[in-house]
Design a protein around this motif. Structure first.
Motif, PDB file in Angstrom:
ATOM      1  N   ALA A   1     -42.725   2.465  27.608  1.00 30.19           N
ATOM      2  CA  ALA A   1     -42.567   1.153  26.985  1.00 30.19           C
ATOM      3  C   ALA A   1     -43.918   0.546  26.636  1.00 30.19           C
ATOM      4  N   LEU A   2     -44.898   0.740  27.501  1.00 31.42           N
ATOM      5  CA  LEU A   2     -46.244   0.233  27.236  1.00 31.42           C
ATOM      6  C   LEU A   2     -46.855   0.931  26.026  1.00 31.42           C
ATOM      7  N   ALA A   3     -46.619   2.229  25.920  1.00 35.46           N
ATOM      8  CA  ALA A   3     -47.135   2.981  24.772  1.00 35.46           C
ATOM      9  C   ALA A   3     -46.466   2.545  23.476  1.00 35.46           C
ATOM     10  N   ALA A   4     -45.217   2.075  23.562  1.00 34.92           N
ATOM     11  CA  ALA A   4     -44.529   1.615  22.363  1.00 34.92           C
ATOM     12  C   ALA A   4     -45.059   0.265  21.874  1.00 34.92           C
ATOM     13  N   ASN A   5     -45.800  -0.450  22.737  1.00 34.17           N
ATOM     14  CA  ASN A   5     -46.352  -1.755  22.363  1.00 34.17           C
ATOM     15  C   ASN A   5     -47.769  -1.871  22.915  1.00 34.17           C
ATOM     16  N   PRO A   6     -48.709  -1.042  22.401  1.00 29.54           N
ATOM     17  CA  PRO A   6     -50.054  -0.991  22.991  1.00 29.54           C
ATOM     18  C   PRO A   6     -50.866  -2.259  22.795  1.00 29.54           C
ATOM     19  N   GLY A   7     -50.433  -3.147  21.885  1.00 26.74           N
ATOM     20  CA  GLY A   7     -51.183  -4.369  21.651  1.00 26.74           C
ATOM     21  C   GLY A   7     -50.895  -5.466  22.657  1.00 26.74           C
ATOM     22  N   CYS A   8     -49.941  -5.229  23.581  1.00 25.76           N
ATOM     23  CA  CYS A   8     -49.590  -6.271  24.549  1.00 25.76           C
ATOM     24  C   CYS A   8     -50.514  -6.197  25.763  1.00 25.76           C
ATOM     25  N   ARG A   9     -51.518  -7.053  25.777  1.00 24.35           N
ATOM     26  CA  ARG A   9     -52.449  -7.079  26.908  1.00 24.35           C
ATOM     27  C   ARG A   9     -51.777  -7.590  28.178  1.00 24.35           C
ATOM     28  N   ARG A  10     -50.798  -8.456  27.999  1.00 27.00           N
ATOM     29  CA  ARG A  10     -50.111  -9.019  29.172  1.00 27.00           C
ATOM     30  C   ARG A  10     -49.446  -7.914  29.967  1.00 27.00           C
ATOM     31  N   ARG A  11     -48.667  -7.079  29.290  1.00 24.37           N
ATOM     32  CA  ARG A  11     -47.988  -6.002  30.011  1.00 24.37           C
ATOM     33  C   ARG A  11     -49.000  -5.016  30.583  1.00 24.37           C
ATOM     34  N   ALA A  12     -50.067  -4.727  29.840  1.00 21.07           N
ATOM     35  CA  ALA A  12     -51.064  -3.758  30.303  1.00 21.07           C
ATOM     36  C   ALA A  12     -51.681  -4.192  31.635  1.00 21.07           C
ATOM     37  N   VAL A  13     -52.091  -5.451  31.742  1.00 15.39           N
ATOM     38  CA  VAL A  13     -52.758  -5.886  32.970  1.00 15.39           C
ATOM     39  C   VAL A  13     -51.757  -6.075  34.100  1.00 15.39           C
ATOM     40  N   LEU A  14     -50.532  -6.528  33.806  1.00 13.86           N
ATOM     41  CA  LEU A  14     -49.525  -6.688  34.857  1.00 13.86           C
ATOM     42  C   LEU A  14     -49.122  -5.335  35.426  1.00 13.86           C
ATOM     43  N   ASP A  15     -48.908  -4.357  34.550  1.00 18.26           N
ATOM     44  CA  ASP A  15     -48.559  -3.022  35.035  1.00 18.26           C
ATOM     45  C   ASP A  15     -49.739  -2.383  35.756  1.00 18.26           C
ATOM     46  N   GLY A  16     -50.948  -2.574  35.218  1.00 14.00           N
ATOM     47  CA  GLY A  16     -52.127  -2.005  35.860  1.00 14.00           C
ATOM     48  C   GLY A  16     -52.361  -2.575  37.252  1.00 14.00           C
ATOM     49  N   ALA A  17     -52.048  -3.859  37.431  1.00 17.22           N
ATOM     50  CA  ALA A  17     -52.229  -4.500  38.736  1.00 17.22           C
ATOM     51  C   ALA A  17     -51.063  -4.252  39.683  1.00 17.22           C
ATOM     52  N   GLY A  18     -50.002  -3.616  39.185  1.00 15.75           N
ATOM     53  CA  GLY A  18     -48.851  -3.346  40.040  1.00 15.75           C
ATOM     54  C   GLY A  18     -48.014  -4.573  40.319  1.00 15.75           C
ATOM     55  N   VAL A  19     -47.980  -5.527  39.372  1.00 15.38           N
ATOM     56  CA  VAL A  19     -47.189  -6.745  39.551  1.00 15.38           C
ATOM     57  C   VAL A  19     -45.707  -6.430  39.339  1.00 15.38           C
ATOM     58  N   ASP A  20     -44.859  -6.958  40.197  1.00 17.33           N
ATOM     59  CA  ASP A  20     -43.410  -6.823  40.037  1.00 17.33           C
ATOM     60  C   ASP A  20     -42.960  -7.800  38.959  1.00 17.33           C
ATOM     61  N   LYS A  21     -42.736  -7.294  37.748  1.00 13.43           N
ATOM     62  CA  LYS A  21     -42.434  -8.186  36.625  1.00 13.43           C
ATOM     63  C   LYS A  21     -41.053  -8.821  36.749  1.00 13.43           C
ATOM     64  N   SER A  22     -40.132  -8.164  37.442  1.00 17.17           N
ATOM     65  CA  SER A  22     -38.807  -8.774  37.656  1.00 17.17           C
ATOM     66  C   SER A  22     -38.936 -10.037  38.508  1.00 17.17           C
ATOM     67  N   ALA A  23     -39.686  -9.941  39.612  1.00 15.49           N
ATOM     68  CA  ALA A  23     -39.903 -11.112  40.468  1.00 15.49           C
ATOM     69  C   ALA A  23     -40.686 -12.178  39.724  1.00 15.49           C
ATOM     70  N   LEU A  24     -41.656 -11.754  38.916  1.00 11.54           N
ATOM     71  CA  LEU A  24     -42.455 -12.702  38.147  1.00 11.54           C
ATOM     72  C   LEU A  24     -41.594 -13.446  37.127  1.00 11.54           C
ATOM     73  N   ALA A  25     -40.704 -12.723  36.442  1.00 12.95           N
ATOM     74  CA  ALA A  25     -39.829 -13.347  35.451  1.00 12.95           C
ATOM     75  C   ALA A  25     -38.898 -14.362  36.107  1.00 12.95           C
ATOM     76  N   SER A  26     -38.368 -14.029  37.270  1.00 12.12           N
ATOM     77  CA  SER A  26     -37.489 -14.972  37.983  1.00 12.12           C
ATOM     78  C   SER A  26     -38.258 -16.220  38.402  1.00 12.12           C
ATOM     79  N   ALA A  27     -39.499 -16.047  38.869  1.00 17.28           N
ATOM     80  CA  ALA A  27     -40.314 -17.191  39.272  1.00 17.28           C
ATOM     81  C   ALA A  27     -40.668 -18.075  38.088  1.00 17.28           C
ATOM     82  N   LEU A  28     -40.746 -17.494  36.888  1.00 11.82           N
ATOM     83  CA  LEU A  28     -41.049 -18.269  35.677  1.00 11.82           C
ATOM     84  C   LEU A  28     -39.815 -18.953  35.104  1.00 11.82           C
ATOM     85  N   GLY A  29     -38.655 -18.697  35.694  1.00  6.30           N
ATOM     86  CA  GLY A  29     -37.420 -19.322  35.200  1.00  6.30           C
ATOM     87  C   GLY A  29     -36.773 -18.573  34.068  1.00  6.30           C
TER      88      GLY A  29
END
Length: 377
Positions: A35-63
């Motif tokens: 998915a990251l390779a399909a959208n290489p211009g997304c810096r947000r996903r690149a750094v979140l995935d690189g840091a090992g952030v749980d994006k599901s938990a992050l999305a829930s915390a953001l509402g």
């Protein structure tokens, strides 16, 4: 005095700070990398995935909780099917590999199944590399690696990947095996699901190629993978050989375009953290500090898609309408700019996109005027 940090340890420390000191890292898997390779211009996903952030938990915390992911029922069914395929030392799986990919070889009456257990992903990756090296050094036999661990360098940060299986052939070549729970009806499966599996397998092939490159001579990594699915509506396995050369080339090119993760991390304000336990306002500010490249395709591939879509719509960005629309509009980046150009109140008339918009607006006005002038039946 403690030893100075090397570049690698400094990056790991910085990514841990972004994730949160007490938050465990979420492993970056092949599906996320595809998915990251399909959208290489997304810096947000690149750094979140690189840091090992749980994006599901992050999305829930953001509402903006995500509906992305498999149900527990699907996971249980998939695990049961995979266990059936690999039963008896992988006899059925190896039979399918022989039948679909290597009929000229001796039938796999017996195969080596090395123990790949080790401590941590680094240890398992090293054990897998050793098993592959041993298999390459002993041609003439079949070897099944069950859930090997592969390492792939992504934008300067290692990603540890776990394919369902890798098979080494008697000629020394290697094949990636993908086992999926969606059915294969009358010999074919849903093209969209097969495409997703092929993109995921392409990531594994790239990682295997890095292992092969360290051997002399390097073994051949086959670009036809084996996709194993339930046959019709039964629990019996059926298989198909899938050529993933196109997906491999696209994925390799897109991953090479990713901005190095340390460059993104270094550009963030000091103290930026994506810990879901932070106050909502602080967490939102941290996420918005990293540019995103939202497109409707993100809805099927990223847990943060709903949040990014809301922000994209609020900003009036044309990317929310799709990449193809964005490409046609050239330098017009917001819906407000597009409407102003179409109405003739802004924009360079010599710009092809502006000229096309104004022509479309004239045709629309003429069509609506003709409709209003037409008598009622």
């Amino acid at each position: 005095m403690p030893p100075p940090r090397t570049r690698g340890t400094t990056l790991r420390h910085r990514l841990a700070e972004l994730r949160g000191p007490e938050v465990p890292a979420k492993a970056l898997d092949a599906r996320a990398l595809a998915a990251l390779a399909a959208n290489p211009g997304c810096r947000r996903r690149a750094v979140l995935d690189g840091a090992g952030v749980d994006k599901s938990a992050l999305a829930s915390a953001l509402g903006a909780p995500s509906a992305f992911g498999q149900s527990q029922f699907a996971l249980t069914r998939g695990n049961a099917f995979e266990a059936k395929v690999k039963a008896d030392g992988g006899a059925e799986l190896l039979r399918l590999v022989h039948e679909k990919l290597d009929r000229s070889a001796e039938p796999p009456a017996r195969a080596e199944v090395p123990d790949l257990s080790a401590t941590g992903p680094e240890g398992r990756a090293a054990r897998t590399a050793l098993a592959l090296r041993e298999a390459a050094g002993a041609p003439g036999r079949w070897t099944l690696l069950d859930h090997p661990m592969l390492a792939l360098d992504v934008a300067g940060s290692p990603a540890f990947l776990e394919p369902d299986a890798v098979v080494t052939h008697p000629d020394g070549s290697w094949t990636v095996v993908e086992i999926k729970s969606f059915p294969m009806l009358d010999g074919s499966a849903d093209p969209s699901k097969v495409g997703a599996a092929a993109r995921q397998a392409a990531v594994y092939v790239l990682a295997l190629e890095q292992v092969a490159a360290r051997l002399s001579p390097p073994p051949r990594v086959r670009h036809r993978i084996l996709l194993v699915c339930p046959k019709d509506f039964s629990n019996l396995p059926a298989a198909s050989a899938v050529d993933i050369r196109k997906q491999r080339a696209v994925t390799a090119r897109q991953l090479s375009r990713l901005t190095r993760i340390e460059e993104i991390a270094d550009a963030l304000p000091e103290g930026t953290c994506f810990d879901p336990e932070l106050p909502a306002a602080e967490l939102t500010a941290a996420v918005e500090a990293v540019p995103a490249a939202y497109a409707p395709e993100c809805l099927s591939a990223c847990e943060l898609a709903f949040h990014c879509r809301d922000r994209s719509r609020a900003a009036g960005a044309v990317t929310s309408l799709g990449r193809s629309v964005r490409a046609e509009l050239g330098g017009l980046t917001t819906v407000e700019d597009v409407l102003a150009a179409a109405h003739g109140t802004a924009g360079d008339p010599a710009d092809p996109a502006v000229a096309a918009l104004r022509r479309a607006a004239r045709l629309r006005a003429e069509a609506l005027g003709a409709r209003e002038a037409a008598p009622c039946p």
